[in-house]
Design an enzyme around this catalytic site. Structure first.
Site, mmCIF file in Angstrom:
data_model
loop_
_atom_site.group_PDB
_atom_site.id
_atom_site.type_symbol
_atom_site.label_atom_id
_atom_site.label_comp_id
_atom_site.label_asym_id
_atom_site.label_seq_id
_atom_site.Cartn_x
_atom_site.Cartn_y
_atom_site.Cartn_z
ATOM 1 N N HIS A 74 -3.480 -8.521 7.183
ATOM 2 C CA HIS A 74 -3.375 -7.189 7.423
ATOM 3 C C HIS A 74 -3.347 -6.569 5.868
ATOM 4 C CE1 HIS A 74 -1.392 -3.511 9.129
ATOM 5 N NE2 HIS A 74 -0.855 -3.380 8.071
ATOM 6 N N CYS A 75 -3.953 -5.685 5.946
ATOM 7 C CA CYS A 75 -4.185 -4.923 4.215
ATOM 8 C C CYS A 75 -3.702 -3.722 4.192
ATOM 9 C CB CYS A 75 -5.800 -5.113 4.002
ATOM 10 S SG CYS A 75 -6.198 -4.518 2.319
ATOM 11 N N PRO A 76 -2.936 -3.775 3.281
ATOM 12 C CA PRO A 76 -2.088 -2.214 2.820
ATOM 13 C C PRO A 76 -3.036 -1.250 2.278
ATOM 14 C CG PRO A 76 -1.173 -4.042 1.379
ATOM 15 C CD PRO A 76 -2.167 -4.626 2.320
ATOM 16 N N ASN A 79 -4.592 0.079 5.319
ATOM 17 C CA ASN A 79 -3.631 0.303 6.271
ATOM 18 C C ASN A 79 -4.377 -0.118 7.673
ATOM 19 O OD1 ASN A 79 -1.315 1.392 7.128
ATOM 20 N ND2 ASN A 79 -2.361 3.605 7.643
ATOM 21 N N ASN A 80 -4.579 -1.372 7.442
ATOM 22 C CA ASN A 80 -5.381 -1.850 8.981
ATOM 23 C C ASN A 80 -5.389 -3.111 8.614
ATOM 24 O OD1 ASN A 80 -6.256 -1.976 11.478
ATOM 25 N ND2 ASN A 80 -8.250 -0.638 10.873
#
Length: 253
Positions: A74-76, A79-80
């Site tokens: 999950h990549c900030p 945002n997804n």
């Protein structure tokens, strides 16, 4: 039903904050389908949290609260979740960011006013010319500090992101996701302790692994360009090194 769920995950999963408008791919409907797993053969896998099937390489994201096909992480930044349908865009994002920051550093250093004080051709400037350069440098001192900050910021970002880009390049050519990298590392240690050799079942070879992510192309560098073409497969059924070897053996026979 399983194939339809994967297709819907590609479309519906894109409206949740992804910078590309393409979601990672999520299994949205429960099913009783069975999938062949490289370790245990045909088996039924389900997620107790979202009550849906879990095809091979699928993992539950506690932040998105859904099961993501071929989940990497999950990549900030975007945002997804990064998964089956948008992993290529994430990789290109790292590539473009590294290239852009490196470009800023090179251009800023090349046109830095300090470098223009002395001629590169060995020409001896007159006193008036040297005085002119000193005045220009003094007047542009504030601009020099801005350029220095550009070099420091661009160089730091370029260096750090290039390390991440190198890691994901390794993952692509070895047929792994970030989650599988740590899982395979642990399984490899266990096999080594038992005197066995662990083989990643999804490692099809560097070239085939690359095509699995970026798709086939007649031009060597076409993969660096943005594309709306979906990756190979549906994110729920995966070729394994064993299946590739069996197919090759069948062609020989």
């Amino acid at each position: 039903a399983a194939h339809a769920a994967g297709a819907n995950g590609h479309r519906a999963g894109g409206g949740d904050g992804s910078m590309t408008g393409v979601g990672p791919g999520a299994v949205q409907q429960p099913s009783l389908a069975r999938y062949n797993t490289p370790w245990h053969g045909p088996e039924l896998r389900s997620c107790p949290k979202c009550e849906t099937i879990k095809p091979p390489r699928t993992h539950h994201c506690s932040i998105c609260n859904r099961c993501v096909l071929a989940m990497d992480h999950h990549c900030p930044w975007v945002n997804n979740c990064v998964g089956f349908y948008n992993y290529r865009y994430f990789y290109l994002f790292l590539l473009y960011l590294t290239s852009a920051c490196a470009y800023v550093v090179v251009v800023t250093l090349y046109f830095h006013p300090v470098l223009t004080e002395v001629g590169f051709d060995g020409y001896v400037y007159s006193e008036e010319t040297r005085q002119y350069f000193r005045q220009q440098l003094k007047a542009g001192y504030r601009s020099s500090r801005v350029r220095l900050m550009s070099v420091l910021l661009g160089g730091t970002v370029s260096l750090s992101v290039s390390v991440l880009l190198g890691f994901h390049t390794y993952l692509v050519i070895t047929g792994q996701t970030t989650i599988e990298f740590y899982m395979n590392k642990a399984m490899g240690a266990g096999h080594k302790f038992d005197g066995r050799v662990f083989v990643n079942p999804y490692d099809l070879g560097a070239s085939r692994n690359w095509v699995q992510v970026f798709g086939p192309s007649r031009f060597p560098l076409a993969w660096t360009l943005p594309s709306t073409r979906a990756p190979l497969g549906n994110g729920q059924e995966w070729p394994t090194c064993k299946s590739v070897l069996l197919a090759r053996h069948a062609q020989i026979v």
